[in-house]
Design a protein around this motif. Structure first.
Motif, PDB file in Angstrom:
ATOM      1  N   GLN A 146       0.824  -1.208   0.000  1.00  0.00           N
ATOM      2  CA  GLN A 146       0.000   0.000   0.000  1.00  0.00           C
ATOM      3  C   GLN A 146       0.860   1.261   0.000  1.00  0.00           C
ATOM      4  N   ARG A 147       1.971   1.213   0.712  1.00  0.00           N
ATOM      5  CA  ARG A 147       2.878   2.369   0.686  1.00  0.00           C
ATOM      6  C   ARG A 147       3.460   2.579  -0.711  1.00  0.00           C
ATOM      7  N   CYS A 198       2.072   1.833  -3.570  1.00  0.00           N
ATOM      8  CA  CYS A 198       1.035   2.415  -4.422  1.00  0.00           C
ATOM      9  C   CYS A 198       0.817   3.894  -4.111  1.00  0.00           C
ATOM     10  N   THR A 199       0.983   4.271  -2.841  1.00  0.00           N
ATOM     11  CA  THR A 199       0.857   5.683  -2.463  1.00  0.00           C
ATOM     12  C   THR A 199       1.978   6.501  -3.092  1.00  0.00           C
ATOM     13  N   ASP A 254       1.440   7.021  -6.574  1.00  0.00           N
ATOM     14  CA  ASP A 254       0.152   7.683  -6.851  1.00  0.00           C
ATOM     15  C   ASP A 254      -0.713   6.792  -7.733  1.00  0.00           C
ATOM     16  N   ARG A 255      -0.790   5.521  -7.327  1.00  0.00           N
ATOM     17  CA  ARG A 255      -1.592   4.541  -8.068  1.00  0.00           C
ATOM     18  C   ARG A 255      -2.590   3.864  -7.138  1.00  0.00           C
ATOM     19  N   PRO A 256      -3.575   4.606  -6.582  1.00  0.00           N
ATOM     20  CA  PRO A 256      -4.580   3.972  -5.729  1.00  0.00           C
ATOM     21  C   PRO A 256      -5.383   2.922  -6.480  1.00  0.00           C
ATOM     22  N   ALA A 298       9.443   6.713   2.246  1.00  0.00           N
ATOM     23  CA  ALA A 298       8.150   6.146   2.644  1.00  0.00           C
ATOM     24  C   ALA A 298       8.306   4.810   3.361  1.00  0.00           C
TER      25      ALA A 298
END
Length: 397
Positions: free
Chosen positions: A257-258, A260-261, A264-266, A310
């Motif tokens: 999830q980090r 993807c953050t 910038d791909r939610p 991140a």
């Protein structure tokens, strides 16, 4: 300074890589390593046609023979063999890498040497081990990688099988042998008896195949090549950026999830194809393609900095010139310089094991052939006249 292994005397009868690397590891940690070499030619790596330094020294030989003294003996000559036996009487360890049966013919196998020193730890490194149907086969890193299965899982998914760029069978055999030697030495403290240690390039390469055999026995199917991807986690591989490749290890839900953050791909978090790690592993090629679309928008260093900030494990793919000049490499003393009598200042890899109380040290460069013959013979009690006689007879060099 006291060294962890300065109480051990190791006789190195080995050549080329696996055995010399094993003995160098012991020497780095303080063992007194005596390299016994054939007269005239010495270790085969001295004569190898590979890379040479400006004054003719073999770069390969220097790389795995530091912290040793060299004595040149003809083990087929009675005088040379007797000198070897005298060395053995004062030694703790002998390491040999002959094809099984050769040591016995030379009179330097474990039973023969144990008669001179019952506390002796006798370690053998061969291609396929001292037993089994392949014991007499010649052993090379390439062959061990091929037959163990390592080559079958190395390379691109749709490419030909290739060997690992690093000689993993040779080097891991040396590592496993060093572990076996130290284990036998610890056992000797309790029993007073030495023992034989047997390892091989084949065993070592197979022993490294942890994930691959786990997959085999879990699924009943032989593992396939995955390129740089991981067998049980995704994304965990090399991926393309705008100016090169980086590696990303987002091997759990939090890191996924980090990642993807940062990208910038939610949409990837919500994508039904990639909900769980199992899904991502099953569709790793589709996942890599999706990640590559975004990663190609920025340079490697930009992405690595953002990902690390991140908390996502990431790193650039570097060549050896870059890695050997890296500030972290230098801070860890993994590239060092030492003085060589003919080549001057030469660079070498440092010691990868750091001990706080008894650290290792690089005390001497790789020796010249027979450089310490007289010194070692005198230490065994030979007179100058005896040494001259042995040399005249062709027993020592």
């Amino acid at each position: 300074m006291a060294f962890a292994l300065d109480h051990l005397t190791v006789i190195d009868l080995t050549q080329v890589m696996a055995g010399p690397y094993c003995c160098q590891l012991l020497g780095d940690l303080g063992a007194n390593v005596i390299k016994v070499e054939p007269m005239g030619t010495g270790d085969a790596t001295r004569q190898a046609t590979g890379h040479r330094l400006p004054h003719g020294e073999s770069a390969a030989f220097l790389a795995v023979n530091r912290n040793k003294r060299s004595i040149a003996l003809d083990l087929k000559h009675p005088g040379g063999r007797d000198a070897f036996y005298r060395l053995v009487r004062g030694a703790d360890v002998v390491v040999e890498s002959f094809r099984p049966g050769v040591a016995a013919r030379l009179g330097v196998d474990y039973p023969a040497l144990r008669a001179h020193n019952e506390r002796l730890v006798y370690a053998s490194i061969s291609g396929f081990g001292q037993t089994g149907p392949y014991a007499q086969r010649p052993g090379y890193d390439l062959i061990a990688q091929a037959m163990s299965g390592v080559m079958s899982v190395t390379g691109d998914v749709d490419g030909d099988p290739v060997k690992c760029g690093v000689p993993v069978a040779d080097l891991s055999a040396g590592l496993f042998c060093a572990i076996g030697i130290l284990s036998a030495c610890l056992s000797r403290e309790k029993t007073g008896q030495g023992q034989a240690v047997d390892t091989s390039l084949y065993d070592a390469a197979l022993a490294l195949s942890i994930w691959e055999t786990a997959e085999l026995w879990a699924t009943g199917q032989a593992p396939e090549r995955l390129g740089s991807a991981h067998r049980v986690n995704a994304p965990y591989q090399a991926l393309p950026a705008r100016d090169g490749y980086l590696t990303i290890g987002a091997n759990n839900e939090r890191l996924w999830q980090r990642l993807c953050t940062v990208l910038d791909r939610p949409d990837l978090v919500a994508d039904s194809r990639f909900v769980t790690n199992t899904d991502r592993v099953r569709r790793r090629a589709e996942l890599a393609a999706e990640l590559g679309v975004t990663l190609r928008e920025r340079d490697v260093d930009d992405w690595v900095e953002a990902l690390l900030e991140a908390g996502v494990p990431a790193g650039p793919i570097r060549d050896y010139q870059q890695s050997c000049e890296d500030p972290h490499t230098l801070a860890r003393e993994m590239v060092v310089e030492l003085d060589h009598p003919t080549e001057g200042r030469v660079r070498a890899l440092g010691i990868p094991v750091k001990l706080t109380q008894t650290p290792g040290d690089i005390r001497r460069p790789a020796p010249g052939l027979g450089e310490h013959t007289d010194e070692l013979l005198r230490a065994m009690g030979c007179t100058g006249e005896e040494i001259r006689t042995l040399r005249a007879e062709g027993a020592v060099g």
